[in-house]
Design a protein around this motif. Sequence first.
Motif, mmCIF file in Angstrom:
data_model
loop_
_atom_site.group_PDB
_atom_site.id
_atom_site.type_symbol
_atom_site.label_atom_id
_atom_site.label_comp_id
_atom_site.label_asym_id
_atom_site.label_seq_id
_atom_site.Cartn_x
_atom_site.Cartn_y
_atom_site.Cartn_z
ATOM 1 N N HIS A 253 0.888 -1.204 -0.087
ATOM 2 C CA HIS A 253 -0.054 -0.018 -0.084
ATOM 3 C C HIS A 253 1.064 1.293 0.208
ATOM 4 C CE1 HIS A 253 -2.788 -3.126 1.686
ATOM 5 N NE2 HIS A 253 -3.810 -2.323 1.110
ATOM 6 N N LEU A 257 -0.793 5.196 -4.897
ATOM 7 C CA LEU A 257 -1.614 3.907 -4.716
ATOM 8 C C LEU A 257 -1.759 3.277 -5.972
ATOM 9 C CD1 LEU A 257 -3.480 2.161 -2.890
ATOM 10 C CD2 LEU A 257 -5.505 3.395 -3.637
ATOM 11 N N ARG A 258 -1.183 2.029 -5.999
ATOM 12 C CA ARG A 258 -1.305 1.188 -7.316
ATOM 13 C C ARG A 258 -1.521 -0.071 -6.653
ATOM 14 N NH1 ARG A 258 3.997 3.332 -9.947
ATOM 15 N NH2 ARG A 258 3.578 4.929 -8.393
ATOM 16 N N LEU A 259 -2.828 -0.470 -6.083
ATOM 17 C CA LEU A 259 -3.182 -1.592 -5.025
ATOM 18 C C LEU A 259 -3.563 -2.762 -5.982
ATOM 19 C CD1 LEU A 259 -3.654 -2.816 -2.434
ATOM 20 C CD2 LEU A 259 -6.053 -1.873 -2.670
ATOM 21 N N ARG A 261 -4.524 -6.116 -5.824
ATOM 22 C CA ARG A 261 -5.156 -6.850 -4.846
ATOM 23 C C ARG A 261 -5.012 -8.279 -4.424
ATOM 24 N NH1 ARG A 261 -9.080 -4.324 -2.179
ATOM 25 N NH2 ARG A 261 -9.817 -2.349 -3.250
ATOM 26 N N GLU A 263 -1.651 -9.322 -5.025
ATOM 27 C CA GLU A 263 -0.259 -9.286 -5.042
ATOM 28 C C GLU A 263 0.541 -10.632 -4.583
ATOM 29 O OE1 GLU A 263 3.231 -5.950 -4.529
ATOM 30 O OE2 GLU A 263 1.726 -6.054 -2.711
ATOM 31 N N GLY A 355 -8.307 -0.766 -6.767
ATOM 32 C CA GLY A 355 -7.216 -1.439 -7.154
ATOM 33 C C GLY A 355 -7.324 -2.355 -8.575
#
Length: 373
Positions: A253, A257-259, A261, A263, A355
Amino acid sequence: MGTDISRPEHPPLARRHAWSLAAYRHMLRKRLTGQPAADLKSIADKRWDIAPGEITVSPPAIYLPGQMERVTGWEGQRFYPYVHPGPTMAGGLSIEQGPTRGYLIKNVWLIDGALYKGNASHWLTLKPQRFAPVLVENEIERGAIYCTQNGNSWFGTWLMEDCVTYALACDEGVPVTSAPSARYPLFTQAPPYEDWLGMNPLRLRTAFFHQLVLFDDVSHNRSRHQRYRAMGDKLLTHVEHAPHPGVFILRGHEGDLRLLRNELEVAEHMCVKWGFRVINPLRLDVPTIIAACAGARVVMGVEGSQLVHGVNVLQPGGTVFTLQPPNRFISYYKYMTDRDGQHFAFVVGTPDGDGFTIDINEVERTMDLLPKH
């Protein structure tokens, strides 16, 4: 004024003070005229080419059909060259890489992250303080500024760009960077990197320069390639390393923000199926990070600054594999791999709330397209 510093050894500062209203004159002039100030480089007393430019032809990236059709937004304004990612990924572009240039300007004030002379200015940070200091504490005979707005804002740019320009600054004068502030603090991992890279800059908030050197060092020409590779080689001297399949560098996080989900799911898959090492750089010290990345044939993760830890030490023929959010596609690492004789691969995710998610099957199929070692 005092503090005559003319050698990189940085002798102790003998401080005598001077007053300057340069920042306030600049703000008042802008308010009264509404016109932007001239850039400091445009009034340089001398300018010269440090390294020549060249024409390069970009290779295609490695990706599956239909990936670019998912891209709903891209961010190119901060990064050179400023073009849409589609043609860049397709490859075959003839790109004019400009020369590396130096600019000498006499009698320049540094005040709170901005440089001033007469009607000209040059900002080293994105937003200098509204109430700039008028007491200037340092006098430098000949300094060389290597920091940039982007480098002072983002860790990855600092390490991939500003640290590379530092080598030029050492050749031209005392290497100087803007001092950290509450708004732009020093990156946590900067000191250990500076130590391993042998960097010893002056960090100044205010100064008067009798002579100041600035640089144009944004083109991916041969000079920049050589300096970047030399930096990576220097880091590798500090760790034991041998070739290994790859490293997955978690983003989580942190930062813009390049979330992703899933990952952790993607990272675990790469670890189990491909033998990748998985690291969270925010929970490790720099020596441990570099040791994990050294020797990797593939550097993978969400597109972002955290990948620079692995890209720094990636060898020619290796691959940077980015997991791209569909609404914020960035081509920056492609420019670097093109320059450094490496490959660039990517998968574009699909939106998922605030995300995105990545299809592991698409990662698998793209991995199968990578050159075999």
